[in-house]
Design an enzyme around this catalytic site. Structure first.
Site, PDB file in Angstrom:
ATOM      1  N   GLU A 257      79.236  56.902  62.229  1.00  0.00           N
ATOM      2  CA  GLU A 257      79.703  55.933  61.230  1.00  0.00           C
ATOM      3  C   GLU A 257      79.055  54.582  61.444  1.00  0.00           C
ATOM      4  O   GLU A 257      78.753  53.857  60.478  1.00  0.00           O
ATOM      5  CB  GLU A 257      81.230  55.810  61.310  1.00  0.00           C
ATOM      6  CG  GLU A 257      81.855  54.936  60.218  1.00  0.00           C
ATOM      7  CD  GLU A 257      82.008  53.464  60.603  1.00  0.00           C
ATOM      8  OE1 GLU A 257      82.385  52.656  59.728  1.00  0.00           O
ATOM      9  OE2 GLU A 257      81.747  53.119  61.771  1.00  0.00           O
ATOM     10  N   GLU A 258      78.853  54.213  62.703  1.00  0.00           N
ATOM     11  CA  GLU A 258      78.389  52.867  63.028  1.00  0.00           C
ATOM     12  C   GLU A 258      76.942  52.610  62.623  1.00  0.00           C
ATOM     13  O   GLU A 258      76.480  51.471  62.675  1.00  0.00           O
ATOM     14  CB  GLU A 258      78.548  52.607  64.531  1.00  0.00           C
ATOM     15  CG  GLU A 258      79.990  52.652  65.049  1.00  0.00           C
ATOM     16  CD  GLU A 258      80.813  51.443  64.645  1.00  0.00           C
ATOM     17  OE1 GLU A 258      80.273  50.580  63.921  1.00  0.00           O
ATOM     18  OE2 GLU A 258      81.984  51.361  65.046  1.00  0.00           O
TER      19      GLU A 258
ATOM     20  N   ASP B  57      90.349  52.431  60.657  1.00  0.00           N
ATOM     21  CA  ASP B  57      89.133  51.806  61.190  1.00  0.00           C
ATOM     22  C   ASP B  57      89.126  50.304  60.932  1.00  0.00           C
ATOM     23  O   ASP B  57      88.083  49.718  60.654  1.00  0.00           O
ATOM     24  CB  ASP B  57      87.913  52.463  60.533  1.00  0.00           C
ATOM     25  CG  ASP B  57      86.629  52.224  61.297  1.00  0.00           C
ATOM     26  OD1 ASP B  57      86.690  51.713  62.420  1.00  0.00           O
ATOM     27  OD2 ASP B  57      85.550  52.543  60.754  1.00  0.00           O
TER      28      ASP B  57
ATOM     29  N   HIS C 183      85.993  58.329  62.932  1.00  0.00           N
ATOM     30  CA  HIS C 183      84.646  58.609  63.420  1.00  0.00           C
ATOM     31  C   HIS C 183      84.599  58.774  64.929  1.00  0.00           C
ATOM     32  O   HIS C 183      85.398  58.210  65.669  1.00  0.00           O
ATOM     33  CB  HIS C 183      83.635  57.575  62.921  1.00  0.00           C
ATOM     34  CG  HIS C 183      83.843  56.159  63.358  1.00  0.00           C
ATOM     35  ND1 HIS C 183      83.322  55.658  64.528  1.00  0.00           N
ATOM     36  CD2 HIS C 183      84.466  55.115  62.756  1.00  0.00           C
ATOM     37  CE1 HIS C 183      83.612  54.366  64.633  1.00  0.00           C
ATOM     38  NE2 HIS C 183      84.315  54.013  63.575  1.00  0.00           N
TER      39      HIS C 183
ATOM     40  N   ASP D 139      87.764  51.157  68.112  1.00  0.00           N
ATOM     41  CA  ASP D 139      86.970  51.481  66.940  1.00  0.00           C
ATOM     42  C   ASP D 139      86.022  52.616  67.348  1.00  0.00           C
ATOM     43  O   ASP D 139      84.929  52.374  67.834  1.00  0.00           O
ATOM     44  CB  ASP D 139      86.195  50.230  66.515  1.00  0.00           C
ATOM     45  CG  ASP D 139      85.178  50.456  65.414  1.00  0.00           C
ATOM     46  OD1 ASP D 139      85.241  51.503  64.755  1.00  0.00           O
ATOM     47  OD2 ASP D 139      84.299  49.592  65.243  1.00  0.00           O
TER      48      ASP D 139
ATOM     49  N   ASP E  96      81.859  58.210  66.963  1.00  0.00           N
ATOM     50  CA  ASP E  96      80.945  57.361  67.723  1.00  0.00           C
ATOM     51  C   ASP E  96      81.541  56.004  68.040  1.00  0.00           C
ATOM     52  O   ASP E  96      82.438  55.514  67.344  1.00  0.00           O
ATOM     53  CB  ASP E  96      79.616  57.182  66.976  1.00  0.00           C
ATOM     54  CG  ASP E  96      79.770  56.539  65.602  1.00  0.00           C
ATOM     55  OD1 ASP E  96      80.751  56.865  64.899  1.00  0.00           O
ATOM     56  OD2 ASP E  96      78.911  55.723  65.224  1.00  0.00           O
TER      57      ASP E  96
ATOM     58  N   HIS F 286      83.589  45.669  68.642  1.00  0.00           N
ATOM     59  CA  HIS F 286      82.164  45.489  68.962  1.00  0.00           C
ATOM     60  C   HIS F 286      81.947  44.407  70.018  1.00  0.00           C
ATOM     61  O   HIS F 286      80.926  43.724  70.011  1.00  0.00           O
ATOM     62  CB  HIS F 286      81.340  45.162  67.706  1.00  0.00           C
ATOM     63  CG  HIS F 286      81.344  46.237  66.664  1.00  0.00           C
ATOM     64  ND1 HIS F 286      80.453  46.261  65.606  1.00  0.00           N
ATOM     65  CD2 HIS F 286      82.122  47.344  66.506  1.00  0.00           C
ATOM     66  CE1 HIS F 286      80.678  47.320  64.850  1.00  0.00           C
ATOM     67  NE2 HIS F 286      81.699  47.990  65.373  1.00  0.00           N
TER      68      HIS F 286
END
Length: 406
Positions: free
Chosen positions: A173-174, A197, A82, A142, A84, A380
């Site tokens: 995706e997030e 991921d 992904h 990520d 983003d 994150h």
């Protein structure tokens, strides 16, 4: 190619990709939700054409697909990553640092430190290079480490025999796998696929949550305090009563492994209206459905308790457990992945993933899609870091899968 040259290429690609801010924006209903994701997709499309990809398509949703015709027999294999990075209230701009870990805590900047006492796994990389943040943002391993590993592997495919490879780089995706759900799957016609991921050392995941979201809207009755008795209905207090219906021991902070939960993810209210957002998670499909019913029962109970409040509840499924899509005839995707990880000198470590990936959606569409580690840790977070040696192991796993060198 020599290991040193490959690691240098991986790091250079990663730095190039994270230099493009591509944080997704959940408040924007249009896919992609941020302009940087399209900018990144355009860069990747150009690079793919330069390294020999065919059928390169970048659509209105910034879903990018391409193909590398194979020289080995067997079904086409897909790879998905992904575009983003996650929005957790940190800066959308990423300024990575490459540091040599000496065993001491790393001063990141902005008052943040990366301390081995807090993250003991750092000790496994003593004397090694680590990519970390500047203390103001996530790192973006990520999922831009995945982009770098996949692109590096693809750039060297011409040197060896390989499978027919199809790739998909998708946005958002997030925030509910919006990009994967917008992907035209006729452009991703594969027998099996892999997302990249996952965090941790040689971790793979083929069990994810079943996930849903409930939006409960509560309309109260406004009144001035001098005439409020018997008239005012405070939607914030109604929301409080709703929340109290759920088991406080079945929340993210109180559960682990395959234990599910209902998470009060957000409350947004004023005198007139309050919206409660509930995330529903469980690995077991039947228990997941029971949790949805539990929410509906709670809403019905609150409606009885507050008959003058107007309450609505919308529940939507977000993604499903990859494991439910795995059958005897497609178990090869997991077996091949385990064999590929073993070529890096370490066995795969299956993870019961307390989350989901684009593969959670793709698997429901008939494409079994397990998840591969990126090499990163602490997703994150400002404390996210990426040991270069672990980054290289992720690349080697992808390379082994593409070339069947296991």
């Amino acid at each position: 190619m020599h290991t040193t040259s490959l690691t240098q290429e991986l790091v250079e690609r990663f730095f190039r990709y994270v230099a493009i801010s591509s944080q997704s924006d959940a408040s924007n209903p249009v896919v992609p939700t941020s302009p940087g994701q399209r900018v990144l997709a355009e860069l990747l499309a150009d690079e793919l054409r330069q390294i020999g990809a065919i059928d390169v398509v970048l659509d209105d949703y910034a879903c990018l697909t391409a193909r590398f015709p194979g020289t080995l027999p067997g079904p086409a294999l897909g790879f998905c990553a992904h575009l983003d990075t996650v929005d957790v209230g940190l800066s959308p701009d990423i300024y990575p640092q490459l540091v040599r870990f000496s065993g001491q805590r790393i001063e990141l900047g902005h008052g943040q430190v990366l301390d081995p006492r807090q993250y003991p796994v750092l000790e496994d990389y003593l004397g090694e290079d680590i990519i970390c943040t500047d203390g103001s943002s996530v790192l973006g391993s990520d999922d831009k480490a995945a982009l770098a590993s996949i692109m590096t592997a693809l750039s060297h495919l011409g040197e060896v025999e390989h499978r027919d490879i199809v790739l998909a780089f998708v946005p958002d995706e997030e925030i509910g796998l919006r990009g994967a759900k917008a992907l035209d799957l006729t452009r991703f016609a594969v027998a099996g696929a892999y997302t990249v991921d996952c965090e941790g050392q040689s971790t793979i995941a083929y069990e994810t949550f079943n996930a849903g979201q409930a939006i409960v809207e509560i309309a109260g009755v406004t009144a001035h305090p001098m005439s409020a008795k018997g008239v005012l209905v405070n939607p914030n207090l109604v929301a409080h009563d709703l929340i109290s219906c759920f088991d406080r021991n079945q929340t993210p902070e109180c559960t682990a492994g395959r234990e599910g939960y209902i998470w009060v993810q957000g409350i947004d209210g004023n005198q007139a209206r309050t919206i409660v957002t509930l995330n529903i998670r469980d690995h077991d499909k039947a228990r997941y459905e029971e949790r949805k019913t539990e929410i509906l029962r709670a809403v019905a109970e609150i409606e009885k308790r507050h008959p003058r409040a107007q309450i609505s509840c919308q529940i939507d499924d977000v993604y499903a457990n990859i494991a439910d899509a795995l059958k005897p005839e497609n178990q090869w995707v997991v077996q091949d992945l385990q064999a590929a990880v073993l070529t890096t000198g370490r066995p795969a470590r299956p993870l019961v993933m307390r989350g989901g990936t684009d593969g959670s959606y793709l698997s429901t569409q008939g494409i079994p899609t397990p998840n591969i580690f990126t090499g990163g840790f602490n997703f994150h977070s400002v404390h996210e870091f990426l040991p270069v040696s672990e980054f290289y192991r992720s690349y080697r796993t992808i390379w082994a899968l593409m070339t069947r060198q296991f």
